[in-house]
Scaffold this active site. Structure first.
Site, short mmCIF file in Angstrom:
data_model
loop_
_atom_site.label_atom_id
_atom_site.label_comp_id
_atom_site.label_asym_id
_atom_site.label_seq_id
_atom_site.Cartn_x
_atom_site.Cartn_y
_atom_site.Cartn_z
N HIS A 174 0.94 -1.45 0.00
CA HIS A 174 -0.01 -0.03 0.05
C HIS A 174 0.78 1.29 0.11
O HIS A 174 2.04 1.18 0.39
CB HIS A 174 -0.97 -0.14 1.15
CG HIS A 174 -0.32 -0.02 2.72
ND1 HIS A 174 0.23 -1.23 3.14
CD2 HIS A 174 0.08 0.86 3.52
CE1 HIS A 174 0.90 -1.14 4.17
NE2 HIS A 174 0.83 0.10 4.55
N CYS B 83 1.82 3.20 11.98
CA CYS B 83 3.01 2.80 10.96
C CYS B 83 3.06 4.09 10.20
O CYS B 83 2.45 4.78 10.45
CB CYS B 83 2.27 1.57 10.49
SG CYS B 83 0.86 2.00 9.29
#
Length: 729
Positions: free
Chosen positions: A65, A243
């Site tokens: 991603h 993250c």
């Protein structure tokens, strides 16, 4: 708003065999639907995100991603490969691949939907249904949340069971074992899939409310599940997950922790604060105060970390919470039972954000030093370039000009040169204090800043140079960490970070630097400067060779930064010697070689490189010319065993020649744009050209040998003509 995923974005018979090919195949579907405007640019962004941390998850899931300027709207593509693909997970390859594409600056509502999907990937029923589904429309509906994974598909076959079957294109049925693992044990309820926001017109404020609201509901469920256990009997944990991208791993980690708590037989309640792209809402202070322990699962710095001080703390990377949440909960219980309730529990401060739990002192020391260097480099670049420009305009004697505060004539070039020189000198004056301050910050967080800056300022005053800054930063961080270990009454904790710690630590660090360690360091600094000033002949060439090797070893990594800091530290004085100027020229010249060498190699023999690498090669010309060594990283990541040795060879040649030619440089950055400021500029360019040719030639030889070896047994070439060879082979 278009649907996040449609049947056209689903490939249930993905033929890719590598993660790069899988990303390309799914991205091509996005391009065909008008969701991605530039295939190669988008894939480069995906690759850059993958380089930060592998995106494989336990349970056979790959979730590449990124956010990219080449994405028109948030999009998800799903692929089920014929053969599982390695995405870096510890338990094996992935047979479910989700490619998430978010626009740069994507709106919060879409990102909330993405985060909801990420949470559902931790549901075994959801993933089992995707493994068994045989229709692309059904698969897209499952992912959107328009279909229940627990209900049969249109053909009447149930899609969730202990063992499911996956039908490939050739009609053969492939059994798929149900996912297992500590966080996937038991029989969780079927998930209804991700649901979009109730108010599609709401803005970022709504998005920030969405996830914490979900967390509160989950926590309430957990409380209701406790079979009559009172709140005082429950073990309460607060957790923070985050993250680098803030799209997937952040929310998957939260889901795994919450599921593990629900399955825990010991009445555990976990409340999670997700610090993701959709924003974050701070946990209620009363919830934090009532918590028995804290879990930080993060790969970027936890925001407002001080809220959790004084609690037993488990600090790990975000993937640890996804893969082994039950172990983290048990570890939190153990630490609480041992009474680890002082600020020392928050040991993994900024410098530890990417560190593994078992990292040794050497790894941590390197990270502390790199924290200081990363904050110092902008001061080096700004100050050094301003000084270099002042010399170009007014000559070297401009350093003796009067203060522009007392004398400045707008129409005189001499005054402008003096202005640039004095501004640059002030910026350079911060170099050592910033280095020391942020080394201490890396060790002890914000309480380390004040003693670190004080110690760095003392190092400047006693002429201990950058060596003194290194020692001052380490001293400051160690002293603050020691003070934080003292058991302080709760009533005094509020004034510790702003009064007590800065006062005591600054006094100790300042005294040690002035009367104990400062003078020996200053003597060592002077000896090193004198040694550099006297370098000639063979010694200079050998030093240049070593600096060249270091600059090209990890392309902007720790070894590269050590060599660069050594070089910039030498010129960060009022009157640097000739040897220091030669070292600076050597470091910059060698650092330019790797990207220039890759650019030349892709130009000379592009057939040895993939289409993406050839595109990167065009950009590498500019990056190399600008002294940005990181321009060679995409090539090194794809083929490290050939690119890195070739880069080091070229860097060593340039370093040795630069020293032999006696080239000097007063600017710490700039590449070819500061060539007029370089001593012996023509010979300097010859040194860079020689290293570039060596790197390109050696790269082509090594890659050509690799291509010849498997030629006899290789499969027919792809239509695109691109080389598809695993990295490092």
């Amino acid at each position: 708003m278009s649907q996040l995923i449609t049947a056209e974005l689903v490939d249930l018979d993905l033929s890719a065999t590598t993660k790069a090919d899988a990303a390309r195949s799914l991205a091509e579907r996005m391009v065909s639907q008008g969701r991605v405007t530039d295939l190669e640019g988008f894939l480069a962004d995906v690759e850059a995100r993958e380089a930060q941390m592998p995106t494989g998850l336990e349970g056979g899931i790959g979730i590449p991603h990124c956010r990219s300027t080449h994405v028109t709207e948030p999009t998800l593509a799903f692929g089920r490969p014929r053969t599982p693909i390695d995405f870096g997970a510890t338990d094996g390859s992935a047979d479910l691949i989700f490619l998430i594409a978010a626009p740069d600056g994507a709106d919060s509502d879409h990102l909330t939907i993405l985060s909801s999907l990420a949470r559902h990937l931790a549901d075994p029923g959801f993933t089992a249904a995707l493994r068994s589904v045989s229709d692309a429309e059904r698969a897209s509906a499952l992912i959107r949340g328009d279909a229940d994974p627990g209900t049969p598909s249109s053909d009447g076959q149930p899609e969730t069971s202990g063992e499911t079957a996956d039908t490939s294109a050739d009609g053969e049925s492939r059994p798929q074992p149900q996912e297992a693992g500590p966080e996937r044990s038991g029989s969780p309820e079927p998930s209804a899939g991700p649901e979009p926001s109730a108010d599609p017109d709401s803005g970022p404020e709504h998005a920030e409310r969405t996830e914490p609201s979900t967390q509160s509901q989950k926590s309430q469920k957990s409380s209701d599940r406790e079979s009559g256990a009172s709140a005082s009997e429950s073990f309460r944990i607060v957790a923070v997950t985050s993250c680098p991208t803030g799209i997937a791993h952040t929310y998957m980690a939260a889901e795994s922790l919450e599921r593990a708590a629900e399955e825990d037989a010991s009445s555990t309640v976990v409340t999670v604060e997700t610090q993701g792209s959709a924003g974050f809402q701070r946990l209620d202070p009363s919830v934090i105060a009532a918590a028995d322990a804290v879990i930080f699962a993060h790969d970027v710095e936890v925001r407002e970390r001080e809220r959790f001080a004084g609690k037993p703390t488990v600090d790990v990377g975000v993937k640890a919470a996804i893969n082994r949440p039950a172990e983290l909960i048990e570890e939190a219980r153990t630490k609480a039972a041992r009474g680890e309730s002082s600020p020392k529990a928050s040991a993994a401060v900024p410098m530890d954000k990417g560190a593994a739990e078992g990292d040794g002192f050497g790894t941590r020391l390197r990270t502390w030093l790199m924290t200081g260097v990363s904050y110092m480099v902008p001061f080096v670049a700004a100050g050094g370039l301003l000084i270099a420009l002042s010399f170009a305009i007014g000559g070297y004697e401009i350093a003796d000009a009067k203060s522009v505060a007392d004398h400045f004539v707008w129409s005189e070039a001499h005054s402008w040169a003096a202005l640039l020189n004095q501004i640059g000198g002030l910026a350079f004056g911060f170099l050592v204090p910033v280095l020391a301050g942020y080394i201490a910050y890396g060790m002890a967080d914000r309480p380390g800043l004040v003693p670190g800056f004080v110690g760095g300022a003392v190092a400047v005053q006693i002429q201990a140079g950058f060596l003194g800054g290194l020692v001052a930063g380490l001293l400051a961080g160690a002293i603050v960490m020691a003070i934080q270990k003292v058991d302080i009454p709760a009533v005094l904790r509020g004034i510790m970070p702003v009064v007590v710690i800065p006062l005591i630590s600054s006094a100790i660090v300042g005294a040690l630097m002035f009367v104990v360690v400062g003078k020996p360091i200053a003597t060592a600094q002077k000896a090193m400067t004198d040694w550099l000033g006297g370098l000639t002949g063979t010694n200079a060439v050998l030093l240049g060779l070593l600096i060249g090797l270091m600059m090209c070893f990890d392309l902007g990594g720790p070894v590269n930064k050590v060599a660069y800091t050594f070089a910039t530290g030498g010129i960060a004085t009022a009157d640097p010697g000739n040897g220091s100027l030669m070292v600076m020229a050597t470091a910059m010249g060698a650092g330019m070689v790797p990207p220039l060498g890759m650019a030349l190699a892709t130009t000379v023999r592009g057939s040895l490189f993939t289409k993406t690498e050839r595109e990167n090669g065009k950009a590498a010309w500019v990056l190399g010319a600008s002294f940005i060594s990181e321009g060679a990283i995409p090539f090194a990541a794809a083929d490290p065993l050939r690119v890195i040795p070739a880069s080091m060879a070229g860097g060593a040649v340039t370093g040795a020649l630069s020293m032999a030619f006696g080239s000097t440089l007063r600017a710490p950055h700039g590449g070819i744009f500061v060539v007029p400021l370089i001593g012996s500029p023509l010979l300097y360019l010859v040194a860079i050209a020689a290293g570039t040719v060596v790197t390109a030639g050696l790269t082509l030889v090594l890659k050509g040998a690799r291509k010849q070896a498997p030629k006899a047994e290789s499969a027919p070439a792809q239509d695109s003509g691109e080389a598809r060879v695993p990295a490092g082979v």
